[in-house]
Design a protein around this motif. Sequence first.
Motif, PDB file in Angstrom:
ATOM      1  N   LYS A 197      -5.784  -2.023   4.339  1.00 35.06           N
ATOM      2  CA  LYS A 197      -5.440  -0.871   3.492  1.00 35.06           C
ATOM      3  C   LYS A 197      -5.936   0.422   4.161  1.00 35.06           C
ATOM      4  O   LYS A 197      -5.233   1.437   4.161  1.00 35.06           O
ATOM      5  N   VAL A 225     -10.698   4.338  -0.942  1.00 31.94           N
ATOM      6  CA  VAL A 225      -9.852   3.166  -0.676  1.00 31.94           C
ATOM      7  C   VAL A 225     -10.483   1.909  -1.287  1.00 31.94           C
ATOM      8  O   VAL A 225      -9.813   1.122  -1.957  1.00 31.94           O
ATOM      9  N   HIS A 282       2.205   1.652  -3.403  1.00 29.19           N
ATOM     10  CA  HIS A 282       1.115   2.110  -4.268  1.00 29.19           C
ATOM     11  C   HIS A 282       0.824   3.594  -4.024  1.00 29.19           C
ATOM     12  O   HIS A 282       0.776   4.404  -4.937  1.00 29.19           O
ATOM     13  N   ARG A 301      -3.656   3.586   5.598  1.00 23.85           N
ATOM     14  CA  ARG A 301      -3.813   5.000   5.212  1.00 23.85           C
ATOM     15  C   ARG A 301      -4.080   5.869   6.433  1.00 23.85           C
ATOM     16  O   ARG A 301      -3.606   7.001   6.519  1.00 23.85           O
ATOM     17  N   TYR A 344      -2.886  -3.026 -10.558  1.00 21.54           N
ATOM     18  CA  TYR A 344      -2.647  -1.665 -10.065  1.00 21.54           C
ATOM     19  C   TYR A 344      -1.819  -0.900 -11.097  1.00 21.54           C
ATOM     20  O   TYR A 344      -0.650  -1.222 -11.317  1.00 21.54           O
ATOM     21  N   GLU A 373       0.853  -1.190   0.000  1.00 17.48           N
ATOM     22  CA  GLU A 373       0.000   0.000   0.000  1.00 17.48           C
ATOM     23  C   GLU A 373       0.892   1.245   0.000  1.00 17.48           C
ATOM     24  O   GLU A 373       0.597   2.245  -0.644  1.00 17.48           O
TER      25      GLU A 373
END
Lengths: 436, 233
Positions: free
Chosen positions: A196, A169, A13, A200, B86, A10
Motif C-alpha cells: 500500500k 497509510v 480506495h 502511494r 473500508y 488501493e
Amino acid sequence: MMMTHIFSFEWLHIRKSGAFWGTAIVLPLLIGFSLYLGSERTAQQEETITQLRIAETSFYEEMRSQLEAIESGDAEVNAWFQNPANPLVLGQFGEAGRHIFLEPKPLAPLAAGQLDILPYYGRVTLTNLQPLRDNALENPFMQVSGSFDFAFVLVWIVPLFIIVMGYNVISSERERGTYSLLQSQPVSIRSILVQKMIFRFLLILGIIILSLLVWSALFSIELFNIHGLQLIGVISLYAAFWFTLCALFNLFQTSSAVNAVGLTGLWVIFLLIIPSIISLIVTSLHPVPSRALWITEQRTIQQAVEADGAELFDLWVVDHPEEFVEGDTPQFYNTWMRRFVWAQTIAEREREAERQFEEPRERQAQLASRLRVLSPPMTLQAWLERKAGTDTARLRSLENEMRAFQQEWQEFFLPRFQRLEFFTSDELTEIPSPDL
Amino acid sequence: MIEVKNLTKSFGNTVAVKNMTFNVDKGEIYCLLGANGAGKTTTINLLLNLVQPENGNAKIGGMNTDDYPLKTKQKLTYIPENLSLYPSLSGVENLRFFSGLSGIKLSNNDAASYLKEAGLQLDAADKRVGVYSKGMRQKVAIALALARKSKVLLLDEPTSGLDPAASSDFAMLLTDMKERGAAILMATHDLFRAKETGTKIGIMNKGTLVEELAATDVTHSDLEKIYLNHMRA
C-alpha cells in the motif's frame, strides 16, 4: 498477482479520498505554474542575449562601413571621438565593448537560484566591468510571484503533499479498525501495508513526473535527455526520502494525528531549522565583512588614486617609456592614457582588497557545501541550481570571465592606442569576441 | 478442524489463557462463554497467530498455527467484535478486496451473489460500507467466508450490539454455515444465543476452560445457573 490486486484496490480506495484529488489537482497546477514562470524567465534571458548580440554586431558593422566610407573618401571625420578607426571609439565609448553572458542551461527554467541577486551578463570595455540585469520582470505573474520556481515546488511543497498522502497509510487502518481484519488474512500484514505504501509512493511520484513531463513539453523545456533522466532519478530519491519518513512514523504505531504533527515537525526541521543552523555555523566560523565596508573600501581606493593621480601617471611613464608617446600628441591621448593608468591601478588595488571578502566567502561556500548533506532539501536545492546553471558559484564566475575577456580586449586595443595607431576597416574583423 | 491443546498465554504477570484444551469439528459451533477478561479474545488471537503461546499449541485443519500462520489463515474467516471494512468502498468492493487477498478473484456479479447469499439486500451491495449497520457489515464477512469456502469461522462477540432481529438473522447464517460443514468458534457473552446456536459450549473463567457441555444437554436456565456458579466461584 497479489501486488496487482492490492494496487488496484488501493487505487479504488484512494481515488475516493479528498486528499488524493487535492494532490492530483493542486500539485500539477503548481508544477505547471512554476515551469511556466521558469520558461518565461529563461525566454526573457535568451531574448536579452539575442538582442544584445544583434546590437553589438550592428554597432561594429556600422563602424566598419563608416570606416570604409572614410577610407574611400566618401565621408569625413568631424571629431576624434567620431572616428571609427580610433581604438577608444571601438573599445570604450558609447556602444563599444562586448557583453559576456552566462547562457541559460537546458534546465534553467527549473530553478531561478541566485538570479535575483547575481547577474548573468555584463558589459566589458577597456576600463569598465559592468554587471547588468534585466530592467524588470515583464511578466505580471512574475511580479506577483517573485522567484517562484519548480525547485521551490519540489523542495518545499512536494514533501507536504507526500505527507498528506503517506502520514496515515497504516495508522488509518488501525483507527478505522480494518487492521485486525487484515491481520487475519492469509497474506502477511507487513506485505499488504508495504505494498500500500509503495503504491502511494508510486502514485505521487507518477503525478510529479507526469506533470513535469507534460508541462515541460508544453513549455518547450527539453527533458528527454540525460539531464531529464537525472532529474527524474533525483526527484524519485527525494520523494522516497519523505515517504520513508512517513513509513517510519507509521511503524511506530502512533495515531494519524501524531504522525501528521511529527512529519510536519520534520518538514520544519529539514527545511527551516537545519538550514538556519548551517547558516549560523557558516557565518559564525567564517564571517564576511559587510558590503558597506566593501563599498567604503572601494571609495577609499578611488579617492587615493584620484589624489595621487598625477604622481601615479608620472611613475608609470618612467616604468613604461615604450608604452607612451611623448611630444605633440592629441589632448584626448594624454587624458585617456592617464585614465587607463588610474583605472588599472584602481582595479589592482580593488582586487587586492577584495581578497579579504572573497576568501571567507569561499570558505563559507565550502563549509556550507559539506554541511548541506545534513538536509536533503538543501542538497536537492543546490543540485537543481547547479543543473539550472543558476547557482552562486556559476553566477560568480561571470566576473572572472569578464575580467579574463577584459584582458584580451585591452591587449587588442591598448597597444594600438598607446602607439596612437588607428585601425583600418579590414582590421575590424579581428576585434575579439567572447563567442569566438 | 480446530484443535487447541494445553494452550497457555500470559501478559506480564497476568495469565490470559491457561492450559486450554478443546476441539471444534466440522459442522460444529463451539461457543466460548465468559466474563470480560476471561481469555476468550486471547484464545482467538492465539488461533489467528496474532500472539504466540508460551505452552501448548493451536491447530487449524491439522496445521499448527505457529508453524503455518498464513496457510492456517487461508482456511479461516475471522469476524471481530467491531468489524470494520473500508467505508468509502461498497460491500461488493470490500468483498472483492478481501477475497482477493486469499487469491480468489471475484467479478462484481460473483461478489454480489455471495452478498445476496449472506443475506445482504441487493440494493445495499453497491452502497458505501460507511452507511452499513454492524449487521450488514457482518453479512459482508459471512459472504467472504462463503466466497473463500472457509472451513473455519472465528467470531469474537459477533452479536454484541446487534438488535434481536439482526442477532437472530446472524444466528441463522451461522447455522447455515455449520450445515455446510464449517467449524465455528464463537466467543460471546450471550447465553441465550450460545444455547440456541451452539453445538458445544465452553465456559471460561480467569483464563481457564472450567466447563464444557453439549448445548442440547442443558436448558437455558441450567446454562445460566452453571455459568453464574463458575463466575461466582
